[in-house]
Design an enzyme around this catalytic site. Structure first.
Site, mmCIF file in Angstrom:
data_model
loop_
_atom_site.group_PDB
_atom_site.id
_atom_site.type_symbol
_atom_site.label_atom_id
_atom_site.label_comp_id
_atom_site.label_asym_id
_atom_site.label_seq_id
_atom_site.Cartn_x
_atom_site.Cartn_y
_atom_site.Cartn_z
ATOM 1 N N ASP A 228 5.133 3.661 9.431
ATOM 2 C CA ASP A 228 5.035 2.198 9.341
ATOM 3 C C ASP A 228 3.614 1.731 9.661
ATOM 4 O O ASP A 228 2.888 2.385 10.412
ATOM 5 C CB ASP A 228 6.046 1.580 10.331
ATOM 6 C CG ASP A 228 6.365 0.136 9.989
ATOM 7 O OD1 ASP A 228 6.003 -0.326 8.886
ATOM 8 O OD2 ASP A 228 6.979 -0.536 10.842
ATOM 9 N N HIS B 30 -1.092 1.663 1.464
ATOM 10 C CA HIS B 30 -0.123 2.677 1.015
ATOM 11 C C HIS B 30 -0.860 3.926 0.524
ATOM 12 O O HIS B 30 -0.423 5.056 0.767
ATOM 13 C CB HIS B 30 0.778 2.113 -0.084
ATOM 14 C CG HIS B 30 1.669 0.988 0.386
ATOM 15 N ND1 HIS B 30 2.387 1.051 1.561
ATOM 16 C CD2 HIS B 30 1.966 -0.221 -0.157
ATOM 17 C CE1 HIS B 30 3.078 -0.077 1.721
ATOM 18 N NE2 HIS B 30 2.834 -0.861 0.694
ATOM 19 N N LEU C 234 7.933 25.288 5.941
ATOM 20 C CA LEU C 234 8.352 23.949 6.374
ATOM 21 C C LEU C 234 9.363 23.343 5.396
ATOM 22 O O LEU C 234 9.178 23.405 4.183
ATOM 23 C CB LEU C 234 7.131 23.030 6.454
ATOM 24 C CG LEU C 234 7.401 21.586 6.889
ATOM 25 C CD1 LEU C 234 7.707 21.524 8.383
ATOM 26 C CD2 LEU C 234 6.222 20.679 6.551
HETATM 27 C C1 IPE Z 1 10.937 1.167 7.535
HETATM 28 O O1 IPE Z 1 9.844 0.336 7.600
HETATM 29 C C2 IPE Z 1 11.015 1.823 6.180
HETATM 30 C C3 IPE Z 1 10.007 2.846 5.901
HETATM 31 C C4 IPE Z 1 9.076 3.242 6.717
HETATM 32 C C5 IPE Z 1 10.114 3.440 4.589
HETATM 33 P P1 IPE Z 1 9.917 -1.207 7.250
HETATM 34 O O2 IPE Z 1 8.537 -1.741 7.424
HETATM 35 O O3 IPE Z 1 10.546 -1.417 5.920
HETATM 36 O O4 IPE Z 1 10.907 -1.756 8.368
HETATM 37 P P2 IPE Z 1 11.107 -3.232 8.936
HETATM 38 O O5 IPE Z 1 11.370 -4.121 7.755
HETATM 39 O O6 IPE Z 1 9.860 -3.607 9.652
HETATM 40 O O7 IPE Z 1 12.264 -3.121 9.879
HETATM 41 C C1 IPE Z 2 5.224 1.389 5.689
HETATM 42 O O1 IPE Z 2 4.273 0.407 5.816
HETATM 43 C C2 IPE Z 2 5.424 1.795 4.237
HETATM 44 C C3 IPE Z 2 6.764 1.477 3.708
HETATM 45 C C4 IPE Z 2 7.698 0.772 4.317
HETATM 46 C C5 IPE Z 2 7.063 1.974 2.389
HETATM 47 P P1 IPE Z 2 4.604 -1.134 5.634
HETATM 48 O O2 IPE Z 2 4.353 -1.513 4.207
HETATM 49 O O3 IPE Z 2 5.963 -1.462 6.135
HETATM 50 O O4 IPE Z 2 3.501 -1.785 6.564
HETATM 51 P P2 IPE Z 2 3.629 -3.064 7.495
HETATM 52 O O5 IPE Z 2 4.840 -2.884 8.360
HETATM 53 O O6 IPE Z 2 3.765 -4.239 6.596
HETATM 54 O O7 IPE Z 2 2.362 -3.065 8.277
HETATM 55 MG MG MG Z 3 6.671 -2.059 7.942
#
Ligand code: IPE
Ligand code: IPE
Ligand code: MG
Length: 242
Positions: A22, A39, A133
Site C-alpha cells: 500500500d 504503481h 519461492l
Molecule cells: C488494499 O489496499 C488492496 C491492495 C493492496 C491491493 P487499498 O488501498 O485498496 O485498501 P484501502 O481502500 O485503503 O482499505
Molecule cells: C496500493 O497503493 C496499490 C493498490 C491498491 C493496487 P494505493 O494505490 O492504494 O496507494 P494509496 O493508498 O492511495 O497511497
Molecule cells: Mg491504498
C-alpha cells in the site's frame, strides 16, 4: 497435522509472509506525479522483494496486488494496474522461472480479461514444477468472496447428498479456499502505516502476526523486508496456549 500445528512444529521462522502493498498513490502525490508513476515504482519494489525473499528464509510470499474492491477506482487507474500486471508477468516470467520461482494466483483472477487470464495460466503452468519461492499473487481477491465461494462448494456437496451439514469441518472449508495446500501466513505486513486488513486473507490470518511499516510500498526493498522479518523473530506466538 493441521496447518497451524505444522507451523508451530517448524519453529520460529517466518515461512510465509503476506504483504498488503500500500501507498503507491501517496508516494506519487508526494512527488507531484500521476498515480501511475507510483504503481510503476511499486512494480520495482515487487522485483526487489521477490529477489530478497528466498535469501531471507521465506518459502511463500503472497502479494495483494488487486482487491475485489479496487474496481471502485477510476477506469483509467484500473486499466493502468492491469497493464502493469500484464507487463510484469510478460517481462519477468523467464527470470522468475530461471530462479526456480513457482507462480500462483488467488482470488477471482479467471474473471479478468481473457488474454490476461491466458497469460497468467501460462505463467502458472510453466513454473508449476519449480521448487524455489512460491510467489502467490492475489488478483481480484477479497477474503469474504473467497469464503463465500468455499461455502458454495460445500453447499453443493450437501445438496448432492455426499456431505452432511454436521460433517463440515474447518479442514474441509480450508480445502476449498483458494489457498488450499499453502501454509497459513506467519505474518501479514502492510506498508504505508494503515492499520487494517482491507479484506485480505480473513480466514488464513487467524494467528498471523501483524507487521506495519510507515514506508510507502514504492520505497520498500530487501533491507526493509529484513527489518520486518527481524521484528517478526522477536514476537512470541502462542496460538491460544500459554
Ligand atoms: C488494499 O489496499 C488492496 C491492495 C493492496 C491491493 P487499498 O488501498 O485498496 O485498501 P484501502 O481502500 O485503503 O482499505
Ligand atoms: C496500493 O497503493 C496499490 C493498490 C491498491 C493496487 P494505493 O494505490 O492504494 O496507494 P494509496 O493508498 O492511495 O497511497
Ligand atoms: Mg491504498
Amino acid at each position: 497435522m493441521t496447518a497451524v500445528a505444522a507451523s508451530v512444529a517448524e519453529g520460529g521462522g517466518c515461512r510465509h509472509l503476506a504483504i498488503i502493498m500500500d501507498g503507491n498513490g501517496r508516494w506519487a502525490q508526494a512527488k507531484r506525479l500521476p498515480r501511475i508513476a507510483g504503481h510503476r515504482e511499486g512494480v520495482q519494489a515487487v522485483r526487489r522483494v521477490v529477489e530478497a525473499a528466498p535469501t531471507l528464509g521465506l518459502d511463500v510470499l503472497t502479494l495483494y496486488a488487486f482487491s475485489s474492491e479496487n474496481w471502485k477506482r477510476p477506469a483509467d487507474e484500473v486499466s493502468d494496474l492491469m497493464g502493469l500486471l500484464r507487463h510484469y508477468v510478460q517481462h519477468e516470467l523467464d527470470t522468475l522461472h530461471r530462479n526456480g520461482v513457482r507462480l500462483d494466483f488467488i482470488g477471482d483472477w479467471q474473471a479478468l480479461k481473457p488474454d490476461l487470464v491466458q497469460l497468467l495460466a501460462t505463467a502458472r503452468d510453466k513454473t508449476r514444477s519449480n521448487s524455489g519461492l512460491r510467489l502467490v499473487m492475489a488478483l481480484n481477491y477479497g477474503g469474504q468472496g473467497e469464503i463465500v465461494r468455499a461455502a458454495r462448494a460445500l453447499a453443493a456437496d450437501v445438496a448432492a447428498g455426499t456431505l452432511a451439514p454436521d460433517g463440515i469441518t474447518t479442514d474441509m472449508l480450508e480445502a476449498r479456499l483458494d489457498t488450499a495446500g499453502l501454509p497459513p501466513p506467519d505474518a501479514v505486513l502492510r506498508t504505508s502505516g494503515e492499520l487494517r486488513l482491507s479484506n485480505f486473507l480473513l480466514w488464513q490470518t487467524a494467528y498471523a502476526e501483524f507487521l506495519v511499516t510507515e514506508t510507502l510500498w514504492p520505497d520498500f526493498d530487501g533491507a526493509a523486508l529484513a527489518a520486518a522479518l527481524d521484528e517478526f523473530s522477536r514476537r512470541e506466538r502462542r496460538f491460544g496456549g500459554r
